[in-house]
Write a protein that holds these residues in place. Structure first.
Motif, mmCIF file in Angstrom:
data_model
loop_
_atom_site.group_PDB
_atom_site.id
_atom_site.type_symbol
_atom_site.label_atom_id
_atom_site.label_comp_id
_atom_site.label_asym_id
_atom_site.label_seq_id
_atom_site.Cartn_x
_atom_site.Cartn_y
_atom_site.Cartn_z
ATOM 1 N N VAL A 147 0.943 8.156 0.011
ATOM 2 C CA VAL A 147 0.072 9.272 -0.355
ATOM 3 C C VAL A 147 -1.354 8.922 0.034
ATOM 4 N N LYS A 148 -2.012 9.848 0.726
ATOM 5 C CA LYS A 148 -3.414 9.640 1.103
ATOM 6 C C LYS A 148 -4.107 10.990 1.102
ATOM 7 N N ASP A 149 -4.990 11.179 0.108
ATOM 8 C CA ASP A 149 -5.676 12.458 -0.063
ATOM 9 C C ASP A 149 -4.641 13.587 -0.214
ATOM 10 N N GLN A 150 -4.568 14.497 0.742
ATOM 11 C CA GLN A 150 -3.598 15.599 0.647
ATOM 12 C C GLN A 150 -2.253 15.252 1.279
ATOM 13 N N THR A 196 12.315 4.011 6.092
ATOM 14 C CA THR A 196 11.871 2.654 6.393
ATOM 15 C C THR A 196 10.380 2.535 6.103
ATOM 16 N N LEU A 197 9.908 1.364 5.793
ATOM 17 C CA LEU A 197 8.540 1.176 5.321
ATOM 18 C C LEU A 197 7.493 1.259 6.431
ATOM 19 N N GLN A 198 7.805 0.735 7.609
ATOM 20 C CA GLN A 198 6.807 0.515 8.647
ATOM 21 C C GLN A 198 5.983 1.747 9.020
ATOM 22 N N PRO A 199 6.583 2.905 9.296
ATOM 23 C CA PRO A 199 5.757 4.052 9.696
ATOM 24 C C PRO A 199 4.814 4.528 8.599
ATOM 25 N N VAL A 200 5.241 4.424 7.351
ATOM 26 C CA VAL A 200 4.374 4.817 6.233
ATOM 27 C C VAL A 200 3.157 3.906 6.173
ATOM 28 N N ASN A 221 0.810 -1.224 0.000
ATOM 29 C CA ASN A 221 0.000 0.000 0.000
ATOM 30 C C ASN A 221 0.843 1.273 0.000
ATOM 31 N N ALA A 222 2.155 1.121 -0.166
ATOM 32 C CA ALA A 222 3.056 2.268 -0.264
ATOM 33 C C ALA A 222 3.880 2.105 -1.543
ATOM 34 N N THR A 223 4.895 2.941 -1.690
ATOM 35 C CA THR A 223 5.752 2.870 -2.882
ATOM 36 C C THR A 223 7.209 2.967 -2.470
ATOM 37 N N ARG A 224 7.986 2.026 -2.945
ATOM 38 C CA ARG A 224 9.437 2.079 -2.727
ATOM 39 C C ARG A 224 10.035 2.911 -3.852
ATOM 40 N N ILE A 225 10.742 3.986 -3.517
ATOM 41 C CA ILE A 225 11.346 4.821 -4.555
ATOM 42 C C ILE A 225 12.873 4.764 -4.417
ATOM 43 N N THR A 226 13.519 4.658 -5.553
ATOM 44 C CA THR A 226 14.981 4.608 -5.584
ATOM 45 C C THR A 226 15.501 5.812 -6.365
ATOM 46 N N LEU A 227 16.257 6.664 -5.684
ATOM 47 C CA LEU A 227 16.782 7.878 -6.310
ATOM 48 C C LEU A 227 17.958 7.532 -7.223
#
Length: 520
Positions: free
Chosen positions: A161-164, A171-175, A145-151
């Motif tokens: 992302v959720k609404d605004q 790290t993934l957990q808090p997101v 339900n999130a996105t891993r982004i690699t710069l």
């Protein structure tokens, strides 16, 4: 008459309905505007914020201290975030002039992680967002339900992302957690406190928000075990702080307020007291690792609060009984001793060996010395030993609770005491040799950067505290504390509290050595 009554009822109903709809809309808008703030404080008691227009790069550019404090790796991650993501016109447009919060929290493997939260004025279009990411050569991969982004430099973040609301973390957990839950109502009071200082935050470069209830969870990564001894002051204190960053290349200084939520906290005894010029620190040996000073304007006024504090802890009757028993046993009046000859300051201090002492200043040390003779045994010509327990605790409270029957000496209108006579003898030797903390360049430099008036002041000397930190801090953080790219350059840490009508005006300082430029 019935028609009139009916009309009135209809009108009242309409007014109530309109008011309900109006305020419901207000509450909804209020909640939406606070999304990123609630996300930041969701797990963290240590939150840093700044406006996106004042970019994180500008903050770091002339102030290498932030990199030294958060660590080289995290500083590089922040720099990558600015370079490849926040500088993107597409991303920057979404959050232009929006507040960015960075909350720090403890990870599962004793690391300190962080969550960046902000929001857009309108609902975020994920299509436009991912197009903006793609245009910057940023790789994306859906995950839980999130996105891993690699710069482009291979730095990895997790995006939610959720609404605004927009979330980024290392790290993934808090997101995942924030996207899948409603915000904790327990955070309402902290959020309200932060918002109460919004006027001040608009005029400063950046802000620091502290929720001391959550500081112990953050420190779990740094300090194994329970927060005891001098660190006990950080153990679940029900208090908030709102501080503004004062820009400087030579130091890190935050100024603002600290508010105690617990009306029965010991520190509340000082929140109504005018700040005093601190002089008791002039007696501390040059080996002092840390100290806490307390100052009042009038013992008689302060004593009223102390009496209530003992009553709250259900020790008032025991206290009165002990005082009465001592008075009868020695045919004296304790009220004519400490209350009469105490001046206005007292302190705990610890040496680099871990030895602990305490002190109070006096109006007439010679007179008190005479009056204490019946209550004391002689250890040496100068050092005495109290026969009865808790005498100092009865008249000063919490800071002296661990000194039941201490050894003591009175010198130059100071009563200095310790649980060990050898420690007290060491103090005397250093004091007479003028080997004092106040004479060291680092301490002088620190004192010159902050006011000398306060009610409560916490001080930590970097160099002198290293032997103690070896015993109390996890290895990775000890290395950071001693690293040239970490905190090694810093001389001291100071947290000052000055009473202000029930709250505290506050200064937090991390001081560096004074650099003297030579003329050629």
């Amino acid at each position: 008459m019935k028609k009139v009554l009916f009309t009135i009822i209809v009108l009242l109903t309409a007014i109530v309905a309109m008011a309900y709809l109006y305020f419901s809309k207000l509450n909804t808008q209020h909640a939406e505007s606070d999304l990123s703030l609630y996300a930041a404080v969701n797990q963290s008691g240590f939150v840093f914020s700044f406006e996106n227009e004042k970019s994180i790069l500008d903050i770091f550019k002339g102030q290498e201290s932030f990199g030294e404090i958060i660590g080289e790796d995290k500083a590089k991650q922040m720099q990558s975030l600015k370079t490849f993501l926040l500088s993107s016109p597409g991303i920057n447009k979404l959050i232009h002039k929006q507040t960015i919060y960075i909350g720090f929290f403890s990870g599962e493997k004793k690391e300190i992680n962080y969550l960046l939260s902000t929001q857009s004025e309108n609902k975020v279009s994920t299509t436009q967002l991912f197009q903006a990411l793609k245009s910057r050569n940023i790789l994306t991969e859906p995950i839980d339900n999130a996105t891993r982004i690699t710069l482009p430099d291979s730095t990895v973040f997790y995006l939610g992302v959720k609404d605004q609301l927009i979330l980024l973390s290392n790290t993934l957990q808090p997101v995942k957690e924030i996207l899948s839950k409603t915000f904790d109502k327990k955070d309402d009071s902290f959020v309200s406190y932060i918002k109460s200082g919004s006027r001040l935050s608009k005029n400063s470069l950046a802000q620091l928000y502290l929720n001391f209830n959550r500081i112990p969870a953050l420190l779990k990564s740094i300090v194994p075990g329970k927060l005891t001894g001098e660190l006990a002051v950080l153990d679940h204190q029900d208090a908030f702080a709102l501080l503004s960053y004062n820009y400087s290349k030579e130091r890190v200084l935050f100024t603002g307020t600290t508010h105690l939520n617990d009306p029965n906290h010991y520190y509340q005894l000082f929140s109504q007291t005018p700040p005093q010029k601190i002089t008791i620190s002039t007696i501390f040996p040059e080996q002092t690792a840390d100290y806490t000073t307390y100052a009042v304007d009038s013992y008689a006024n302060w004593r009223k609060g102390l009496d209530r504090w003992f009553s709250y802890h259900k020790e008032d009757k025991k206290r009165a009984r002990v005082i009465e028993e001592v008075n009868l046993k020695y045919h004296l009046n304790l009220e004519e001793l400490f209350p009469r000859y105490f001046k206005n300051q007292f302190s705990n201090f610890q040496l680099n060996t871990g030895e602990k002492l305490a002190a109070i200043n006096l109006t007439n040390g010679d007179k008190l010395n005479q009056l204490l003779l019946d209550l004391s045994d002689n250890y040496s010509d100068e050092i005495k030993h109290f026969k009865e327990a808790d005498l100092l605790y009865l008249y000063f409270g919490l800071p002296f609770k661990s000194y039941q029957k201490p050894y003591y000496v009175i010198i130059d209108n100071y009563l200095v005491f310790s649980n060990y006579a050898a420690t007290l003898q060491f103090f005397l030797d250093q004091y007479r040799a003028n080997k004092l903390l106040i004479n060291t360049p680092g301490y002088t430099n620190t004192n010159n950067q902050i006011p000398n008036n306060s009610n409560i002041s916490f001080y930590l000397d970097h160099q002198n505290s290293i032997p103690l930190l070896h015993k109390n801090i996890s290895s990775p953080y000890l290395k950071h504390f001693q690293s040239e790219k970490g905190l090694k350059k810093y001389e001291s840490f100071v947290y000052q509290l000055s009473g202000d009508r029930g709250t505290f005006q506050s200064n937090i300082l991390l001081s560096k050595p004074l650099v003297i430029e030579k003329d050629f």
